[in-house]
Write a protein that holds these residues in place. Structure first.
Motif, PDB file in Angstrom:
ATOM      1  N   SER A  77     -14.447  -3.719  -4.711  1.00  0.00           N
ATOM      2  CA  SER A  77     -13.052  -4.414  -4.548  1.00  0.00           C
ATOM      3  C   SER A  77     -11.929  -3.233  -4.665  1.00  0.00           C
ATOM      4  O   SER A  77     -12.134  -2.326  -5.190  1.00  0.00           O
ATOM      5  N   GLY A  78     -10.898  -3.553  -3.902  1.00  0.00           N
ATOM      6  CA  GLY A  78      -9.886  -2.485  -3.973  1.00  0.00           C
ATOM      7  C   GLY A  78      -8.647  -2.746  -2.880  1.00  0.00           C
ATOM      8  O   GLY A  78      -8.814  -3.915  -2.383  1.00  0.00           O
ATOM      9  N   THR A  79      -7.881  -1.796  -3.005  1.00  0.00           N
ATOM     10  CA  THR A  79      -6.578  -2.040  -2.270  1.00  0.00           C
ATOM     11  C   THR A  79      -6.314  -0.550  -1.549  1.00  0.00           C
ATOM     12  O   THR A  79      -6.584   0.694  -2.034  1.00  0.00           O
ATOM     13  N   LEU A  80      -5.652  -0.667  -0.372  1.00  0.00           N
ATOM     14  CA  LEU A  80      -5.069   0.511   0.451  1.00  0.00           C
ATOM     15  C   LEU A  80      -3.541  -0.056   0.580  1.00  0.00           C
ATOM     16  O   LEU A  80      -3.319  -0.799   1.039  1.00  0.00           O
ATOM     17  N   VAL A  81      -2.906   0.801  -0.053  1.00  0.00           N
ATOM     18  CA  VAL A  81      -1.214   0.780   0.099  1.00  0.00           C
ATOM     19  C   VAL A  81      -0.820   1.578   1.180  1.00  0.00           C
ATOM     20  O   VAL A  81      -1.264   2.739   0.984  1.00  0.00           O
ATOM     21  N   VAL A  82       0.082   1.065   2.196  1.00  0.00           N
ATOM     22  CA  VAL A  82       0.331   1.881   3.276  1.00  0.00           C
ATOM     23  C   VAL A  82       1.898   1.767   3.134  1.00  0.00           C
ATOM     24  O   VAL A  82       2.412   1.029   3.340  1.00  0.00           O
ATOM     25  N   THR A  83       2.211   3.250   3.313  1.00  0.00           N
ATOM     26  CA  THR A  83       3.732   3.311   3.350  1.00  0.00           C
ATOM     27  C   THR A  83       4.286   4.321   4.438  1.00  0.00           C
ATOM     28  O   THR A  83       3.245   4.630   5.065  1.00  0.00           O
ATOM     29  N   LYS A  84       5.673   4.385   4.683  1.00  0.00           N
ATOM     30  CA  LYS A  84       5.992   5.386   5.854  1.00  0.00           C
ATOM     31  C   LYS A  84       5.430   6.799   5.564  1.00  0.00           C
ATOM     32  O   LYS A  84       5.453   7.691   6.557  1.00  0.00           O
ATOM     33  N   ASP A  85       5.066   7.142   4.298  1.00  0.00           N
ATOM     34  CA  ASP A  85       4.755   8.457   4.230  1.00  0.00           C
ATOM     35  C   ASP A  85       3.391   8.784   3.406  1.00  0.00           C
ATOM     36  O   ASP A  85       3.173   9.996   3.117  1.00  0.00           O
ATOM     37  N   SER A  86       2.809   7.700   3.244  1.00  0.00           N
ATOM     38  CA  SER A  86       1.362   7.937   2.425  1.00  0.00           C
ATOM     39  C   SER A  86       0.433   6.704   2.695  1.00  0.00           C
ATOM     40  O   SER A  86       0.806   5.576   2.889  1.00  0.00           O
ATOM     41  N   PHE A  87      -0.777   6.828   2.244  1.00  0.00           N
ATOM     42  CA  PHE A  87      -1.780   5.960   2.054  1.00  0.00           C
ATOM     43  C   PHE A  87      -2.447   6.216   0.700  1.00  0.00           C
ATOM     44  O   PHE A  87      -2.689   7.180   0.241  1.00  0.00           O
ATOM     45  N   ASP A  88      -2.410   5.170   0.104  1.00  0.00           N
ATOM     46  CA  ASP A  88      -2.886   4.988  -1.355  1.00  0.00           C
ATOM     47  C   ASP A  88      -3.978   4.182  -1.688  1.00  0.00           C
ATOM     48  O   ASP A  88      -3.907   2.896  -1.722  1.00  0.00           O
ATOM     49  N   LEU A  89      -5.251   4.757  -1.749  1.00  0.00           N
ATOM     50  CA  LEU A  89      -6.559   3.920  -1.890  1.00  0.00           C
ATOM     51  C   LEU A  89      -7.213   3.669  -3.291  1.00  0.00           C
ATOM     52  O   LEU A  89      -7.198   4.839  -3.961  1.00  0.00           O
ATOM     53  N   ASN A  90      -7.266   2.626  -3.747  1.00  0.00           N
ATOM     54  CA  ASN A  90      -7.924   2.412  -5.263  1.00  0.00           C
ATOM     55  C   ASN A  90      -9.221   1.624  -4.761  1.00  0.00           C
ATOM     56  O   ASN A  90      -8.976   0.473  -4.592  1.00  0.00           O
ATOM     57  N   ALA A  91     -10.208   1.785  -5.633  1.00  0.00           N
ATOM     58  CA  ALA A  91     -11.266   1.003  -5.371  1.00  0.00           C
ATOM     59  C   ALA A  91     -12.172   0.946  -6.746  1.00  0.00           C
ATOM     60  O   ALA A  91     -12.222   1.987  -7.452  1.00  0.00           O
ATOM     61  N   LYS A  92     -12.540  -0.194  -6.915  1.00  0.00           N
ATOM     62  CA  LYS A  92     -13.499  -0.120  -8.037  1.00  0.00           C
ATOM     63  C   LYS A  92     -15.209  -0.714  -7.645  1.00  0.00           C
ATOM     64  O   LYS A  92     -14.973  -1.491  -6.681  1.00  0.00           O
ATOM     65  N   LEU A  93     -16.053   0.257  -8.282  1.00  0.00           N
ATOM     66  CA  LEU A  93     -17.180  -0.089  -7.895  1.00  0.00           C
ATOM     67  C   LEU A  93     -18.056  -0.582  -8.984  1.00  0.00           C
ATOM     68  O   LEU A  93     -17.926  -0.299  -9.906  1.00  0.00           O
TER      69      LEU A  93
END
Length: 110
Positions: free
Chosen positions: A55-71
């Motif tokens: 499970s996880g998230t990908l946060v998308v902004t005008k200048d970055s991608f920030d992905l966090n996932a838990k396995l």
């Protein structure tokens, strides 16, 4: 449980980053059988993804991608391979956009 955190800076702006994130979500749904939800915001978008053991998230902004996932426990043993695949896919999608802009610019000049 193993955690994955990937951050990528870019200069694409939110509209182009949104297109890349949407394409990424489509790819992980197809290739990894993930369930993704995409929520657009004014200054950032949120892609939530899940499947058995991940499970996880990908946060998308005008200048970055920030992905966090838990396995989960079983997939945690494959953390390095999974992280490498995510990095490769995301970096490939990001790299395609500037190349397309350069090609278009060359056509205008010619």
């Amino acid at each position: 449980m193993a955690d994955i955190h990937i951050q990528r800076e870019h200069g694409l702006g939110l509209a182009e980053a949104r297109k890349i994130a949407f394409k990424w979500a489509e790819q992980v749904e197809e290739k990894f059988d993930m369930e993704c939800t995409y929520e657009e915001g004014k200054t950032e978008d949120l892609v939530s993804f899940t499947r058995s053991g991940v499970s996880g998230t990908l946060v998308v902004t005008k200048d970055s991608f920030d992905l966090n996932a838990k396995l989960g426990f079983l997939l945690g043993a494959f953390k390095d391979k999974i992280e490498g695949e995510i990095v490769k896919n995301l970096d490939t999608l990001i790299a395609k956009k500037p190349a397309a802009k350069k090609a278009a610019a060359k056509k205008k000049v010619a």
